[in-house]
Design a protein around this motif. Structure first.
Motif, PDB file in Angstrom:
ATOM      1  N   GLU A   1      16.532  22.301  15.316  1.00 20.88           N
ATOM      2  CA  GLU A   1      15.091  22.341  15.060  1.00 20.88           C
ATOM      3  C   GLU A   1      14.807  22.480  13.567  1.00 20.88           C
ATOM      4  N   SER A   2      13.689  21.923  13.146  1.00 21.69           N
ATOM      5  CA  SER A   2      13.329  21.985  11.722  1.00 21.69           C
ATOM      6  C   SER A   2      12.734  23.329  11.331  1.00 21.69           C
ATOM      7  N   TRP A   3      11.990  23.935  12.246  1.00 26.24           N
ATOM      8  CA  TRP A   3      11.270  25.154  11.906  1.00 26.24           C
ATOM      9  C   TRP A   3      11.361  26.173  13.038  1.00 26.24           C
ATOM     10  N   PRO A   4      11.645  27.422  12.714  1.00 30.94           N
ATOM     11  CA  PRO A   4      11.508  28.468  13.733  1.00 30.94           C
ATOM     12  C   PRO A   4      10.054  28.941  13.755  1.00 30.94           C
ATOM     13  N   VAL A   5       9.546  29.257  14.914  1.00 30.76           N
ATOM     14  CA  VAL A   5       8.180  29.767  15.040  1.00 30.76           C
ATOM     15  C   VAL A   5       8.250  31.115  15.740  1.00 30.76           C
ATOM     16  N   ASN A   6       7.690  32.128  15.111  1.00 30.17           N
ATOM     17  CA  ASN A   6       7.671  33.469  15.680  1.00 30.17           C
ATOM     18  C   ASN A   6       6.248  33.996  15.566  1.00 30.17           C
ATOM     19  N   VAL A   7       5.591  34.218  16.684  1.00 32.80           N
ATOM     20  CA  VAL A   7       4.231  34.746  16.677  1.00 32.80           C
ATOM     21  C   VAL A   7       4.323  36.266  16.700  1.00 32.80           C
ATOM     22  N   CYS A   8       3.983  36.880  15.594  1.00 31.63           N
ATOM     23  CA  CYS A   8       4.073  38.344  15.469  1.00 31.63           C
ATOM     24  C   CYS A   8       2.692  38.967  15.550  1.00 31.63           C
ATOM     25  N   GLY A   9       2.569  39.936  16.378  1.00 29.72           N
ATOM     26  CA  GLY A   9       1.327  40.697  16.452  1.00 29.72           C
ATOM     27  C   GLY A   9       1.598  42.118  15.993  1.00 29.72           C
ATOM     28  N   ILE A  10       0.951  42.516  14.926  1.00 30.64           N
ATOM     29  CA  ILE A  10       1.161  43.854  14.379  1.00 30.64           C
ATOM     30  C   ILE A  10      -0.210  44.487  14.193  1.00 30.64           C
ATOM     31  N   TRP A  11      -0.378  45.704  14.683  1.00 22.57           N
ATOM     32  CA  TRP A  11      -1.644  46.385  14.534  1.00 22.57           C
ATOM     33  C   TRP A  11      -1.422  47.883  14.482  1.00 22.57           C
ATOM     34  N   ARG A  12      -2.453  48.593  14.060  1.00 29.16           N
ATOM     35  CA  ARG A  12      -2.370  50.051  13.945  1.00 29.16           C
ATOM     36  C   ARG A  12      -2.494  50.690  15.329  1.00 29.16           C
ATOM     37  N   PRO A  13      -1.929  51.887  15.493  1.00 26.20           N
ATOM     38  CA  PRO A  13      -1.985  52.554  16.798  1.00 26.20           C
ATOM     39  C   PRO A  13      -3.409  52.773  17.322  1.00 26.20           C
TER      40      PRO A  13
ATOM     41  N   ARG B   1      24.745  21.562  11.335  1.00 24.34           N
ATOM     42  CA  ARG B   1      26.071  20.939  11.445  1.00 24.34           C
ATOM     43  C   ARG B   1      27.005  21.739  12.359  1.00 24.34           C
ATOM     44  N   VAL B   2      26.557  22.888  12.829  1.00 21.93           N
ATOM     45  CA  VAL B   2      27.335  23.704  13.754  1.00 21.93           C
ATOM     46  C   VAL B   2      26.866  23.352  15.164  1.00 21.93           C
ATOM     47  N   GLY B   3      27.792  23.095  16.056  1.00 19.38           N
ATOM     48  CA  GLY B   3      27.453  22.718  17.424  1.00 19.38           C
ATOM     49  C   GLY B   3      26.741  23.821  18.181  1.00 19.38           C
ATOM     50  N   PRO B   4      25.939  23.476  19.182  1.00 17.47           N
ATOM     51  CA  PRO B   4      25.171  24.481  19.920  1.00 17.47           C
ATOM     52  C   PRO B   4      26.031  25.447  20.728  1.00 17.47           C
ATOM     53  N   GLU B   5      27.289  25.095  20.987  1.00 18.52           N
ATOM     54  CA  GLU B   5      28.145  25.992  21.760  1.00 18.52           C
ATOM     55  C   GLU B   5      29.128  26.774  20.882  1.00 18.52           C
ATOM     56  N   ALA B   6      29.053  26.602  19.571  1.00 17.71           N
ATOM     57  CA  ALA B   6      30.001  27.250  18.666  1.00 17.71           C
ATOM     58  C   ALA B   6      29.717  28.733  18.449  1.00 17.71           C
ATOM     59  N   THR B   7      28.470  29.123  18.538  1.00 20.38           N
ATOM     60  CA  THR B   7      28.080  30.518  18.325  1.00 20.38           C
ATOM     61  C   THR B   7      27.071  30.919  19.388  1.00 20.38           C
ATOM     62  N   ALA B   8      26.656  32.162  19.388  1.00 19.83           N
ATOM     63  CA  ALA B   8      25.666  32.626  20.364  1.00 19.83           C
ATOM     64  C   ALA B   8      24.283  32.028  20.105  1.00 19.83           C
ATOM     65  N   PHE B   9      24.048  31.479  18.940  1.00 23.55           N
ATOM     66  CA  PHE B   9      22.751  30.882  18.601  1.00 23.55           C
ATOM     67  C   PHE B   9      22.847  29.363  18.706  1.00 23.55           C
ATOM     68  N   PRO B  10      22.311  28.767  19.791  1.00 17.31           N
ATOM     69  CA  PRO B  10      22.477  27.334  19.996  1.00 17.31           C
ATOM     70  C   PRO B  10      21.387  26.457  19.377  1.00 17.31           C
ATOM     71  N   HIS B  11      20.259  27.025  19.018  1.00 18.42           N
ATOM     72  CA  HIS B  11      19.092  26.226  18.609  1.00 18.42           C
ATOM     73  C   HIS B  11      19.145  25.910  17.118  1.00 18.42           C
ATOM     74  N   ARG B  12      20.013  24.985  16.749  1.00 22.02           N
ATOM     75  CA  ARG B  12      20.277  24.688  15.344  1.00 22.02           C
ATOM     76  C   ARG B  12      19.689  23.361  14.879  1.00 22.02           C
TER      77      ARG B  12
ATOM     78  N   MET C   1      14.905  25.287   9.092  1.00 26.39           N
ATOM     79  CA  MET C   1      16.294  25.292   9.457  1.00 26.39           C
ATOM     80  C   MET C   1      16.885  23.934   9.066  1.00 26.39           C
ATOM     81  N   GLY C   2      17.610  23.277   9.934  1.00 27.15           N
ATOM     82  CA  GLY C   2      18.233  22.015   9.558  1.00 27.15           C
ATOM     83  C   GLY C   2      19.349  22.259   8.555  1.00 27.15           C
ATOM     84  N   GLY C   3      19.723  21.255   7.802  1.00 27.42           N
ATOM     85  CA  GLY C   3      20.758  21.406   6.787  1.00 27.42           C
ATOM     86  C   GLY C   3      22.072  21.869   7.379  1.00 27.42           C
ATOM     87  N   ALA C   4      22.751  22.786   6.681  1.00 24.11           N
ATOM     88  CA  ALA C   4      24.076  23.255   7.083  1.00 24.11           C
ATOM     89  C   ALA C   4      24.056  23.890   8.472  1.00 24.11           C
TER      90      ALA C   4
END
Length: 110
Positions: A20-32, A7-18, A1-4
């Protein structure tokens, strides 16, 4: 993330976490036919191992299906009250309440 995005404030949109350098999403995907408990344990253990290195809050769509009210509030940060006011105006009966929900102000206890 970072960059442009940062430059948007945390209260300007519904997404405040602007900031941080990196988003982290732990995804677990497996077969039924695979072991749910083992796979869910891996996701939870992996997130727990990363947690000390993460900032508070999260991107709203990264929340798990078991996201509670506190997690949902944290994902919206300083915009939570404003989003609840908007929800009260446009969806006071909370018709659109699936997944992690922003409840209208008319709902007590939230």
């Amino acid at each position: 993330m970072g960059g442009a995005i940062s430059r948007v404030g945390p209260e300007a949109t519904a997404f405040p976490h602007r900031q941080e350098s990196w988003p982290v999403n732990v995804c677990g995907i497996w077969r039924p036919d695979e072991d749910d408990a083992r796979n869910l344990a891996w996701v939870k253990e992996t997130f727990a191992a990363l947690a000390p290195h993460l900032s508070p809050g999260s991107y709203h769509n990264f929340g798990g299906s078991d996201a509670d009210d506190a997690e949902t509030r944290d994902s919206f940060g300083p915009t939570w009250d404003r989003l609840r006011a908007v929800k009260s105006q446009y969806d006071p009966d909370n018709v659109f309440r699936h997944c992690a929900n922003v409840p209208p102000l008319t709902q007590e206890g939230r």
